[in-house]
Design an enzyme around this catalytic site. Structure first.
Site, PDB file in Angstrom:
ATOM      1  N   ARG A   1     -10.656  -9.918   4.668  1.00 55.73           N
ATOM      2  CA  ARG A   1      -9.428  -9.816   3.866  1.00 55.73           C
ATOM      3  C   ARG A   1      -8.580 -11.081   3.848  1.00 55.73           C
ATOM      4  NH1 ARG A   1      -5.394  -5.666   7.234  1.00 55.73           N
ATOM      5  NH2 ARG A   1      -4.381  -7.296   8.429  1.00 55.73           N
TER       6      ARG A   1
ATOM      7  N   GLY B   1       0.805  -1.212   0.000  1.00 59.99           N
ATOM      8  CA  GLY B   1       0.000   0.000   0.000  1.00 59.99           C
ATOM      9  C   GLY B   1       0.839   1.263   0.000  1.00 59.99           C
TER      10      GLY B   1
ATOM     11  N   THR C   1      -4.228  -2.328  -1.845  1.00 52.79           N
ATOM     12  CA  THR C   1      -4.947  -1.662  -0.768  1.00 52.79           C
ATOM     13  C   THR C   1      -6.366  -2.181  -0.692  1.00 52.79           C
ATOM     14  OG1 THR C   1      -6.073   0.365  -0.118  1.00 52.79           O
ATOM     15  CG2 THR C   1      -5.201   0.321  -2.347  1.00 52.79           C
ATOM     16  N   ILE C   2      -6.667  -2.790   0.433  1.00 55.99           N
ATOM     17  CA  ILE C   2      -8.031  -3.300   0.586  1.00 55.99           C
ATOM     18  C   ILE C   2      -9.001  -2.135   0.731  1.00 55.99           C
ATOM     19  CG2 ILE C   2      -8.163  -3.542   3.097  1.00 55.99           C
ATOM     20  CD1 ILE C   2      -9.238  -6.416   2.414  1.00 55.99           C
ATOM     21  N   ASP C   3      -8.479  -0.991   1.192  1.00 55.95           N
ATOM     22  CA  ASP C   3      -9.340   0.187   1.350  1.00 55.95           C
ATOM     23  C   ASP C   3      -9.580   0.915   0.033  1.00 55.95           C
ATOM     24  OD1 ASP C   3      -9.415  -0.369   4.014  1.00 55.95           O
ATOM     25  OD2 ASP C   3      -8.072   1.241   4.648  1.00 55.95           O
TER      26      ASP C   3
HETATM   27  N1  LIG Z   1       9.420   6.548   3.340  1.00 58.80           N
HETATM   28  C1  LIG Z   1       9.614   5.258   3.636  1.00 58.80           C
HETATM   29  N2  LIG Z   1      10.839   4.716   3.508  1.00 58.80           N
HETATM   30  C2  LIG Z   1      11.051   3.428   3.794  1.00 58.80           C
HETATM   31  N3  LIG Z   1      10.080   2.571   4.207  1.00 58.80           N
HETATM   32  C3  LIG Z   1       8.847   3.037   4.351  1.00 58.80           C
HETATM   33  C4  LIG Z   1       8.539   4.410   4.089  1.00 58.80           C
HETATM   34  N4  LIG Z   1       7.228   4.599   4.344  1.00 58.80           N
HETATM   35  C5  LIG Z   1       6.751   3.402   4.745  1.00 58.80           C
HETATM   36  N5  LIG Z   1       7.696   2.464   4.738  1.00 58.80           N
HETATM   37  C6  LIG Z   1       7.544   1.068   5.111  1.00 58.80           C
HETATM   38  O1  LIG Z   1       6.630   0.405   4.248  1.00 58.80           O
HETATM   39  C7  LIG Z   1       6.068  -0.714   4.919  1.00 58.80           C
HETATM   40  C8  LIG Z   1       4.624  -0.900   4.660  1.00 58.80           C
HETATM   41  O2  LIG Z   1       3.876   0.239   4.998  1.00 58.80           O
HETATM   42  P1  LIG Z   1       2.479   0.134   5.723  1.00 58.80           P
HETATM   43  O3  LIG Z   1       1.934   1.518   5.819  1.00 58.80           O
HETATM   44  O4  LIG Z   1       2.616  -0.662   6.962  1.00 58.80           O
HETATM   45  O5  LIG Z   1       1.605  -0.773   4.789  1.00 58.80           O
HETATM   46  P2  LIG Z   1       0.956  -0.468   3.399  1.00 58.80           P
HETATM   47  O6  LIG Z   1       2.037  -0.630   2.394  1.00 58.80           O
HETATM   48  O7  LIG Z   1      -0.114  -1.480   3.282  1.00 58.80           O
HETATM   49  O8  LIG Z   1       0.460   0.950   3.444  1.00 58.80           O
HETATM   50  C9  LIG Z   1       6.365  -0.495   6.384  1.00 58.80           C
HETATM   51  O9  LIG Z   1       7.366  -1.427   6.704  1.00 58.80           O
HETATM   52  C10 LIG Z   1       6.856   0.923   6.447  1.00 58.80           C
HETATM   53  O10 LIG Z   1       7.726   1.125   7.510  1.00 58.80           O
HETATM   54  O1  LIG Z   2      -4.442  -4.705  11.694  1.00 55.32           O
HETATM   55  P1  LIG Z   2      -3.578  -4.329  10.548  1.00 55.32           P
HETATM   56  O2  LIG Z   2      -2.863  -5.473   9.925  1.00 55.32           O
HETATM   57  O3  LIG Z   2      -2.675  -3.196  10.894  1.00 55.32           O
HETATM   58  O4  LIG Z   2      -4.516  -3.825   9.368  1.00 55.32           O
HETATM   59  C1  LIG Z   2      -5.654  -3.067   9.562  1.00 55.32           C
HETATM   60  C2  LIG Z   2      -5.713  -1.879   8.682  1.00 55.32           C
HETATM   61  O5  LIG Z   2      -5.351  -2.124   7.345  1.00 55.32           O
HETATM   62  C3  LIG Z   2      -6.325  -1.584   6.479  1.00 55.32           C
HETATM   63  O6  LIG Z   2      -7.079  -2.660   6.015  1.00 55.32           O
HETATM   64  C4  LIG Z   2      -5.717  -0.807   5.342  1.00 55.32           C
HETATM   65  O7  LIG Z   2      -4.811  -1.589   4.634  1.00 55.32           O
HETATM   66  P2  LIG Z   2      -4.486  -1.397   3.088  1.00 55.32           P
HETATM   67  O8  LIG Z   2      -3.061  -0.941   3.037  1.00 55.32           O
HETATM   68  O9  LIG Z   2      -4.674  -2.747   2.478  1.00 55.32           O
HETATM   69  O10 LIG Z   2      -5.440  -0.376   2.508  1.00 55.32           O
HETATM   70  C5  LIG Z   2      -7.212  -0.686   7.293  1.00 55.32           C
HETATM   71  O11 LIG Z   2      -8.544  -0.617   6.874  1.00 55.32           O
HETATM   72  C6  LIG Z   2      -7.081  -1.302   8.645  1.00 55.32           C
HETATM   73  O12 LIG Z   2      -7.169  -0.329   9.624  1.00 55.32           O
END
Ligand SMILES: Nc1ncnc2c1ncn2[C@@H]1O[C@H](COP(=O)(O)OP(=O)(O)O)[C@@H](O)[C@H]1O
Ligand SMILES: O=P(O)(O)OC[C@H]1O[C@](O)(COP(=O)(O)O)[C@@H](O)[C@@H]1O
Ligand SMILES: [Mg+2]
Length: 427
Positions: A353, A171, A200-202
């Site tokens: 999910r 995501g 992204t599931i959202d």
């Molecule tokens: N600017 C960045 N530089 C390096 N790693 C990052 C950065 N922003 C996010 N990450 C890493 O990306 C990974 C996934 O992000 P996360 O927000 O948890 O899930 P998603 O990809 O689903 O949004 C995490 O390990 C996070 O620390």
């Molecule tokens: O409990 P976790 O693994 O942190 O994930 C929950 C969160 O991930 C989400 O599903 C969003 O994840 P996405 O990156 O897939 O959009 C949110 O709706 C929810 O709050």
């Protein structure tokens, strides 16, 4: 529609130098095709005297940057789970192997943690046999994780294993990480491509009309709404209250409410409401019809709840439980009105999910994986595979992560939700 400072132009590692092995089996390749960003005549109007913004169309190129028969590639899944992750993994492995003849594919375990070789994590060796039937299962073969990693550690692993294309499925956080990695790689003058596949599931990533797994999640969410409706109708003053995923964007709740048009109140983070207005409208609905179904996204009404201030490994604020909060407030309010009622609260949470992707999502995942492979082989980097105006397209990661996709209260989608639920303005 496009921040002026951001370009739609995707970075390329260098000039192409090898013929695409697909030349032997297919006759059409993408040459100069571009996907328009504007999608209506009105959106096109400002561009009458200059070229409208466009993305490079995704697809195989006649010439490649890498010689696929000599390189290793790597893939990882990061962030929250989503239906279809295994389909994407499988698609990338099959495409690398069968279409391009790439001999070595590494699957990094638990997202960026595996790439940084944390805790002695070793990558899996991925072959068509390993991924043969993973698409029939939910989750991800590789595992996933949250939490930042050192760019230097990750690049060291890529260098050590001679990985030339890395596919990062995830995501907004994952894509930001992928972009940071791609930029550091370019700064060091290394020939390694980083290709993002938006997960992204959202459904909250920009330039992705519908994200993979979203349709499956909505389908699962409607089962909870169906049950809530049955419970609501089965009791005097029955209220079915369902909390669905959606931290900042309420697309799952909105689309599930439309798919199951028995929902009477759809509450999303993007459209704040006054608690008194909601409770008053709920009372009116109960007096008029005897039952009600409420669908609430987990990120809705956070301004009404106390915040713990805690954050998860990704830096997301830990949300207050809006479902439990509403259950308490509804009970208190209706008791005060002297109305007979019965609330059934359903929180399907991870159930929506953890399932395998449905057919439409699986087909979409297959295409995403193939397009990601075409992009990497042609030397494109710091990009993701978007889906815009009905086409797969190359979207620079800076553009994809600049903002979050959310429901606009004036949008046709939200207006349809208002029409389907009949909920009043509660602002
Ligand atoms: N600017 C960045 N530089 C390096 N790693 C990052 C950065 N922003 C996010 N990450 C890493 O990306 C990974 C996934 O992000 P996360 O927000 O948890 O899930 P998603 O990809 O689903 O949004 C995490 O390990 C996070 O620390
Ligand atoms: O409990 P976790 O693994 O942190 O994930 C929950 C969160 O991930 C989400 O599903 C969003 O994840 P996405 O990156 O897939 O959009 C949110 O709706 C929810 O709050
Ligand atoms: Mg995130």
């Amino acid at each position: 529609m496009l921040p002026d400072s951001l370009s739609t132009q995707v970075k390329v590692l260098g000039p192409t130098r090898f013929p695409n092995p697909l030349l032997q089996i297919r006759s059409t390749f993408v040459e100069r095709d571009r996907v328009l960003l504007p999608s209506t005549l009105q959106e096109l109007e400002p561009y009458l005297h200059r070229e409208p913004p466009s993305f490079e169309m995704a697809g195989p190129r006649r010439e490649l940057f890498f010689d696929p028969s000599t390189i290793a590639c790597g893939i990882l899944t990061c962030g929250g789970l989503c239906p279809g992750l295994n389909d994407v993994l499988r698609s990338v492995v099959l495409s690398l192997t069968y279409a391009y003849g790439v001999p070595t594919i590494y699957g990094f375990r638990y997202g960026y943690a595996g790439l940084a070789a944390k805790n002695g994590l070793e990558p899996l060796s991925l072959t068509p046999a390993v991924v043969e039937d993973i698409h029939t299962k939910g989750g991800t073969l590789l595992g996933s994780s949250r939490g930042p990693q050192e760019l230097g550690d990750m690049i060291e692993t890529l260098e050590r294993l001679k990985v030339r294309v890395l596919f990062a499925v995830g995501g907004d956080g994952t894509l930001r990480g992928a972009s940071a990695l791609a930029q550091e790689i370019l700064r060091r003058g290394l020939e390694i491509a980083v290709v993002g596949i938006p997960k992204t599931i959202d459904n909250d990533i920009l330039w992705v009309e519908r994200s993979f797994g979203f349709a499956t999640a909505v389908e699962e969410a409607t089962r909870a709404l169906e049950a809530a409706h049955a419970e609501a109708r089965g009791a005097l003053g029955g209220i079915g209250l369902v909390k669905l995923m959606g931290r900042h964007s309420g697309f799952i709740t909105a689309h599930a409410s439309l798919a199951n048009s028995d929902v009477n109140f759809c509450l999303v983070p993007e459209v704040p409401f006054r608690l008194e207005a909601f409770l008053g409208a709920l009372e009116a609905r109960l007096r008029a019809r005897g039952h009600a179904v409420v669908a609430v996204a987990e990120g809705a009404a956070q301004e009404l709840l106390p915040s713990s201030g805690e954050r998860d490994a990704s830096g997301n604020l830990r949300l207050g439980d809006v479902g439990l909060f509403l259950r308490g407030e509804i009970s208190r309010y209706l008791q005060g009105c002297g109305l007979e009622f019965s609330i059934k609260y359903i929180d399907p949470s991870y159930i929506i999910r953890g399932v395998a992707a449905n057919a439409a999502d699986s087909e979409y995942c297959l295409a995403l994986g193939q397009h990601a492979v075409h992009a990497g082989m042609a030397g494109r980097t710091d990009l993701m595979i978007g889906y815009w105006n009905g086409h797969f397209a190359y979207v620079p990661l800076a553009l994809a992560t600049a903002q979050r996709k959310q429901i606009h209260p004036q949008s046709e989608l939200w207006q349809r939700v208002l029409g389907a639920t009949g909920q009043p303005d509660m602002s």
